[in-house]
Scaffold this active site. Structure first.
Site, PDB file in Angstrom:
ATOM      1  N   TYR A  63       0.838  -1.208   0.000  1.00 16.87           N
ATOM      2  CA  TYR A  63       0.000   0.000   0.000  1.00 16.87           C
ATOM      3  C   TYR A  63       0.867   1.250   0.000  1.00 16.87           C
ATOM      4  O   TYR A  63       2.076   1.193   0.243  1.00 16.87           O
ATOM      5  CB  TYR A  63      -0.960  -0.001   1.196  1.00 16.87           C
ATOM      6  CG  TYR A  63      -0.314   0.360   2.514  1.00 16.87           C
ATOM      7  CD1 TYR A  63       0.502  -0.533   3.179  1.00 16.87           C
ATOM      8  CD2 TYR A  63      -0.503   1.616   3.088  1.00 16.87           C
ATOM      9  CE1 TYR A  63       1.100  -0.196   4.389  1.00 16.87           C
ATOM     10  CE2 TYR A  63       0.089   1.960   4.300  1.00 16.87           C
ATOM     11  CZ  TYR A  63       0.884   1.057   4.937  1.00 16.87           C
ATOM     12  OH  TYR A  63       1.485   1.383   6.120  1.00 16.87           O
TER      13      TYR A  63
ATOM     14  N   LYS B 117       6.445  -2.125   2.243  1.00 11.46           N
ATOM     15  CA  LYS B 117       5.247  -1.447   2.762  1.00 11.46           C
ATOM     16  C   LYS B 117       4.039  -2.364   2.562  1.00 11.46           C
ATOM     17  O   LYS B 117       3.173  -2.129   1.714  1.00 11.46           O
ATOM     18  CB  LYS B 117       5.060  -0.091   2.076  1.00 11.46           C
ATOM     19  CG  LYS B 117       4.163   0.858   2.862  1.00 11.46           C
ATOM     20  CD  LYS B 117       4.292   2.266   2.334  1.00 11.46           C
ATOM     21  CE  LYS B 117       3.257   3.232   2.878  1.00 11.46           C
ATOM     22  NZ  LYS B 117       3.284   3.461   4.304  1.00 11.46           N
TER      23      LYS B 117
ATOM     24  N   GLU C  13      12.259   2.196  14.281  1.00  4.93           N
ATOM     25  CA  GLU C  13      11.221   3.112  13.788  1.00  4.93           C
ATOM     26  C   GLU C  13      10.014   2.965  14.701  1.00  4.93           C
ATOM     27  O   GLU C  13      10.071   2.254  15.700  1.00  4.93           O
ATOM     28  CB  GLU C  13      10.855   2.790  12.330  1.00  4.93           C
ATOM     29  CG  GLU C  13      10.221   1.414  12.143  1.00  4.93           C
ATOM     30  CD  GLU C  13       9.682   1.159  10.733  1.00  4.93           C
ATOM     31  OE1 GLU C  13       9.631   2.077   9.912  1.00  4.93           O
ATOM     32  OE2 GLU C  13       9.287  -0.007  10.488  1.00  4.93           O
TER      33      GLU C  13
ATOM     34  N   LEU D 178      10.961   1.046   7.345  1.00  6.33           N
ATOM     35  CA  LEU D 178      10.439   1.533   6.071  1.00  6.33           C
ATOM     36  C   LEU D 178      11.167   2.844   5.777  1.00  6.33           C
ATOM     37  O   LEU D 178      11.239   3.720   6.648  1.00  6.33           O
ATOM     38  CB  LEU D 178       8.929   1.794   6.180  1.00  6.33           C
ATOM     39  CG  LEU D 178       8.342   2.268   4.857  1.00  6.33           C
ATOM     40  CD1 LEU D 178       8.151   1.094   3.905  1.00  6.33           C
ATOM     41  CD2 LEU D 178       7.036   3.003   5.058  1.00  6.33           C
TER      42      LEU D 178
END
Ligand code: PDD
Length: 284
Positions: free
Chosen positions: A36, A148, A180, A204
């Site tokens: 996505y 992702k 993250e 990411l």
């Protein structure tokens, strides 16, 4: 509560959202087997559209979904028009799943992907004024956080724990290093040097992260793409999060450690927030 969009673009057709349907055998539904993207439209343009579409393309290649993302550049304006959002700021969601097939773990061949997009009106604040409280937890997701993927169970579980404890985000710690957050990238500042985890398989590589690194270069701020250990959190001067809808959000507190007594914002964080706003205002 977030609102549903009125229109959905599904496999080339623009439908009223309530009549958009996909098969229960879609691998996105059965396995979370999809990719996505989320991008923000600001003042009549998507913020770093090319970079978002490039990342979508690269992620699809990483999991071998065959879909030509170039077709989206002419379909997105059609969706904006149908959704009556041409003039307004909005967020665009794009999802490409592997498609519909009898359930087997291995990739089925020669099936068309299921492609879905929608837009929701959303005006991001000039500068994100939150001064976030965040928590840390051991990484419990997988080792391909660079993809992702729509398989976001680990991310949503982590974020839910944070929200239950009235925090904005959950930071992941892998082998003692902060990587993250559940839907953001993480930055620290120490002695005017900006630290962020390298863009490897443990994070990411956020588009906002890349933009912030570019701003650091423009502003002569030294950057070290190095992870910061959990033990060093209290030794840092500032911390902030980046992401498409978060933009740049200052962090006030990580677990028991407070960076600020009141609602002040660190010098480097503030400088980057202002430069980010400048970018949005003057074009990108
Ligand atoms: N989240 N890391 C993770 C795990 C993310 O899910 C995101 C984005 C980011 C920041 O990436 P970018 O700057 O390209 O938005 C980092 C999106 C917005 C989401 O899931 O809604």
């Amino acid at each position: 509560m977030a609102e549903y969009p009125n229109k959905v673009w599904l496999n080339g057709e623009i439908l009223d959202a309530e009549s958009a349907r996909i098969s229960v055998f879609d691998r996105g539904f059965l396995f979370g087997d999809g990719i996505y993207e989320v991008m923000a439209r600001i003042r009549g343009r998507f913020f770093y559209e090319e970079a978002h579409l490039k990342r979508l393309d690269e992620c699809l290649q990483k999991i071998k979904i065959d879909f030509d993302t170039r077709m989206l550049t002419k379909e997105i304006p059609r969706l904006l028009k149908a959704s009556d959002i041409v003039e307004n700021d909005c967020l665009l969601y794009i999802q490409v799943s592997r498609g519909v097939a009898p359930r087997t773990h291995a990739f089925p061949h020669d099936i068309p992907p299921t492609v879905m997009m929608y837009v929701t009106p959303k005006t991001l604040p000039d500068i994100n004024s939150i001064n976030a409280s965040v928590l840390t937890m051991e990484e419990f997701r997988w080792s391909r956080c660079d993809i992702k993927t729509t398989s976001l169970l680990g991310n949503v579980m982590a974020n839910e724990i944070a929200v239950q404890r009235e925090c904005y985000e959950m930071l992941f710690v892998r082998n003692d290093i902060v990587t993250e957050a559940s839907h953001c990238n993480m930055f620290f500042v120490k002695d005017n040097i900006v630290y962020t985890h390298p863009a490897n398989e443990y994070i990411l590589d956020g588009i906002t992260r890349q933009v912030v690194l570019g701003l650091c270069a423009d502003l002569d701020i030294v950057v070290r793409e190095e992870g910061v250990s959990k033990q060093r959190i209290p030794q840092m001067d500032e911390a902030f999060l980046t992401g498409t809808s978060t933009q740049i959000a200052s962090i006030k507190q990580i677990d028991q450690h407070f960076y600020y007594k009141g609602d002040e914002i660190g010098k480097v964080t503030k400088k980057l927030q202002n430069a980010f706003l400048g970018l949005k205002k003057t074009g990108f």
